[in-house]
Design an enzyme around this catalytic site. Structure first.
Site, PDB file in Angstrom:
ATOM      1  CG  ASP A 447      -2.213   0.707   1.040  1.00  0.00           C
ATOM      2  OD1 ASP A 447      -2.297   1.532   0.125  1.00  0.00           O
ATOM      3  OD2 ASP A 447      -3.153   0.456   1.822  1.00  0.00           O
ATOM      4  CG  ASP A 515      -9.531   2.291  -0.374  1.00  0.00           C
ATOM      5  OD1 ASP A 515      -9.057   1.155  -0.540  1.00  0.00           O
ATOM      6  OD2 ASP A 515      -8.900   3.215   0.183  1.00  0.00           O
TER       7      ASP A 515
HETATM    8  C1  GLA Z   1      -5.726   1.892   2.306  1.00  0.00           C
HETATM    9  C2  GLA Z   1      -6.134   0.774   1.380  1.00  0.00           C
HETATM   10  C3  GLA Z   1      -7.194  -0.070   2.057  1.00  0.00           C
HETATM   11  C4  GLA Z   1      -6.676  -0.596   3.364  1.00  0.00           C
HETATM   12  C5  GLA Z   1      -6.204   0.540   4.238  1.00  0.00           C
HETATM   13  C6  GLA Z   1      -5.516   0.028   5.487  1.00  0.00           C
HETATM   14  O1  GLA Z   1      -6.765   2.807   2.482  1.00  0.00           O
HETATM   15  O2  GLA Z   1      -6.568   1.270   0.161  1.00  0.00           O
HETATM   16  O3  GLA Z   1      -7.575  -1.133   1.205  1.00  0.00           O
HETATM   17  O4  GLA Z   1      -5.624  -1.497   3.120  1.00  0.00           O
HETATM   18  O5  GLA Z   1      -5.301   1.394   3.562  1.00  0.00           O
HETATM   19  O6  GLA Z   1      -5.074   1.052   6.297  1.00  0.00           O
END
Ligand code: GLA
Length: 694
Positions: A447, A515
């Site tokens: 990420d 997301d």
């Molecule tokens: C980001 C990612 C999510 C999740 C969060 C965790 O927002 O896009 O899918 O993994 O971080 O903190």
């Protein structure tokens, strides 16, 4: 032979198209043609003089790669600063080198020790080809690169072109913008350090095109950092496009004896958007993706983020894993919260050690349990970041990008690590390598959750190089980890789809595209994602997000998620037995159709935004099997009966399918020409049709 060279004219032939440029008698590179095939012998290079003192020939010429200087006033592809302060380039042609399907055309500056090589690679079987540029400082004093594009493109028509790009956002990565360029310029770029959620590092340009017809010119940059795609239509009505690294706050010091190679651009000319996507899907799987998993179907995964948030522990992950296994999931991924003092987003980033309160026996007990349930185990990391509240930051406050005189701005309470530093790279490699060595981990969700700020890097003689060097450092880290742990798949995530470009897909196996898991929104976002990126790389979770737009049924959410790499992400511990049955059935169905979805030819038959219903069809290579997804978010104005004219089938074969509760058999020709009358009724409508050749 796909590359012909005659009298300084270079003719590159793809399956159905031709790309031609040459060198005129003054040594200038000139673009000649991009379109249907012509007789190579017909090409010649016209030269003319300046029209008058304000309209110069250098402005008017369509060049293959325009350098800054002289009486050229439009956008350039290359600008440098020589050690004595001269900021102009003056290239002479030095010859070419051809090896099989690769062509390198060489130039050097008439006075300074700089070589410029324009590179081209054809890929047999495709209308997609690859372009990039190599620069070499053959002297011993540094040359400052101020702008270096990977390629310049000239479109053939003098009538305006329409461009498709995105004006996206977090949660809305694939929101498209379509605009016609009649004059001036269009710029699509990122200045954030990653390619980002907003504009996209590609161009798609056309005049009269739709899914199935019309000339569509396209190019996608394989780069995950600050990019720039700029298109301009000049006073002579020609449209030119530059694609490459963003020159915003960019420079790169090319030391004596050093070379610089730009990111690659994958470009082509297709018949309709559908043909463009199908070509790019296959091309990317065969030539861009890391090959270890490229041709393998991706597993159905479960991700715990939406169920447990930061509140992960051995116990709750085991319970979720049991439910996931019961649904047929193949890979269980534990998301954020497992390391350091990570109980929320305010602490812990950088401390890649297992949190012993949450996991008293390390990860081992959980992983063994997951494995005993027949699933692989995966885990979330965000290596490029640090919370100020972390052991790492306390030990190394100087490891972030920063200026001593400026207040560091935090986003999501975190700062960006200076990945251009060798010690930071070594720290991250050692910890991640250890994590993968000590645990049976088969999947990393990598990420990256904030754009850069206060971009000081006093370890660098030229800190403006950090934008480029950071992206390269990420690629190198991932590549090194992959080399040591070839069994591990890598997913690229940046707050959803902030790093989902073709550069990411040169190093990662798949992408978390957004997301936003709302099925209604995904109908739009997934369409944009798959314009130029393979379906199999698009992770799609079925979650409990009932929909900020409109609640959708679990079946509906499966219908949408099955159109990519199906994954589950809801809180399965709260699912009723009936819900679990829906999960089991759909996961089992997906496993049957997975080869079609992940490797078949995609046809977009109807568009959720334009047609009120979504219809997506996938056909296997031998045209013996197909699957059609239909979904509608509620049609209006009594428009319910639609004729589904399928695509991609063999017209003479006969296909059997269950339609409206009856088994029917029709020829491919009938299904594609006459079509089937579908009755799209009610809100939350969704169905999956499967066709089998008889
Ligand atoms: C980001 C990612 C999510 C999740 C969060 C965790 O927002 O896009 O899918 O993994 O971080 O903190």
């Amino acid at each position: 032979m796909p590359i012909y060279v005659k009298d300084n004219i270079f003719v590159l032939e793809t399956e159905r198209t031709q790309y031609v440029f040459g060198i005129d008698n003054s040594g200038l590179n000139r673009h000649l043609h991009w379109g249907a095939k012509c007789d190579p012998a017909d090409f010649f290079i016209e030269t003319f003089g300046d029209e008058n003192s304000n309209h110069t020939m250098l402005d008017e010429y369509r060049q293959e790669y325009t350098v800054f200087g002289s009486t050229m006033y439009r956008e350039c592809a290359l600008k440098v600063r020589f050690p004595d302060g001269c900021r102009e380039l003056d290239l002479q042609y030095d010859g070419f080198a051809q090896e099989g399907d690769t062509l390198e055309v060489q130039f050097s500056d008439r006075h300074y020790p700089l070589k410029v090589r324009l590179c081209y690679e054809l890929t047999p079987g495709f209308d997609v080809f690859t372009r990039w540029v190599r620069l070499e400082n053959t002297g011993d004093r540094p040359i400052l690169l101020e702008k270096v594009c990977s390629a310049e493109f000239s479109l053939p028509s003098q009538k305006p072109y329409t461009f498709r790009n995105t004006n996206g956002a977090w949660g809305g990565e694939g929101i498209e913008c379509v605009q016609t360029l009649t004059g001036g310029a269009l710029v699509f770029e990122s200045r954030r350090g990653i390619s980002g959620h907003n504009q996209s590092p590609y161009f798609i340009a056309y005049q009269n095109a739709d899914e199935a017809s019309g000339d569509v010119y396209f190019a996608a940059l394989a780069y995950s950092g600050n990019f720039k795609v700029s298109a301009a239509r000049d006073l002579y009505s020609f449209t030119r496009i530059h694609v490459g690294l963003n020159d915003f706050d960019f420079s790169y010091t090319l030391q004596g004896g050093e070379s610089f190679e730009t990111p690659k651009v994958f470009c082509g000319l297709a018949k309709g958007f559908g043909d463009m996507s199908r070509q790019m899907h296959k091309f990317t799987v065969q030539n861009v993706l890391p090959q270890a998993f490229a041709e393998k179907p991706l597993p159905v995964l479960y991700n715990s983020w939406e169920a447990t948030g930061f509140d992960v522990n051995a116990e709750n992950q085991m319970r979720l894993a049991e439910k996931a296994a019961a649904a047929g999931v193949e890979l269980f991924v534990m998301d954020d919260g497992w390391f350091g003092a990570r109980n929320n987003d305010r602490a812990g980033l950088g401390d890649w050690f297992v949190n012993s309160e949450k996991f008293p026996n390390g990860l081992q007990a959980l992983i063994s349990h997951v494995n005993s349930l027949g699933m692989d185990f995966g885990i979330w990391v965000e290596p490029e970041m640090v919370n100020a509240d972390s052991d790492l930051y306390r030990a190394h406050p100087d490891w972030t990008y920063h200026y001593d005189t400026r207040t560091p701005h935090e986003l999501r309470n975190q700062r960006v690590l200076n990945l251009t530093r060798a010690d930071v790279q070594a720290y991250l490699f050692e910890l991640l390598d250890r994590l993968l060595t000590e645990n049976n981990i088969r999947y990393i969700k990598w990420d990256m959750n904030r754009p850069f700020s206060e971009t000081g890097a006093d370890n660098l003689e030229n800190p403006q190089m950090l934008w480029y060097l950071h992206t390269m450092a990420v690629y190198t880290l991932v590549d090194r980890l992959r080399a040591r742990h070839p069994q591990v798949q890598f997913e690229s995530c940046a707050s959803g789809g902030g790093r989902s470009d073709l550069g990411a897909l040169s190093h990662f196996d798949e992408v978390w595209p957004s997301d936003n898991t709302d099925a209604i929104d995904r109908m739009t976002l997934q369409k944009t994602y798959t314009l130029l990126r393979p379906v199999k790389t698009m992770r799609a979770w079925v979650t409990d997000v009932g929909g900020p737009n409109k609640p959708t049924s679990l079946e509906f959410r499966f219908n949408i998620a099955m159109q990519g790499a199906l994954s589950l992400g809801g809180d399965l511990t709260k699912y009723s037995e009936a819900d679990m049955e829906i999960c089991r059935e759909n996961v089992a169905l997906y496993k049957e159709i997975r080869p079609l979805v992940q490797f078949g030819d995609l046809y977009r038959l109807a568009d959720a935004d334009e047609d009120e219903f979504l219809c997506t069809q996938y056909v296997n290579k031998s045209k013996t099997e197909s699957v059609v997804f239909l979904a509608a978010r509620g049609t209006r104005f009594y428009k319910k009966r639609v004729i589904l004219r399928l695509a991609g089938l063999d017209p003479v074969r006969r296909y059997r399918l269950e339609f409206d509760g009856k088994m029917i058999e029709k020829s491919g020709a009938y299904l594609m020409e006459a079509g089937l009358a579908a009755h799209i009724r009610g809100a939350d409508y969704n169905t999956v049709l499967r066709l089998f050749a008889v």
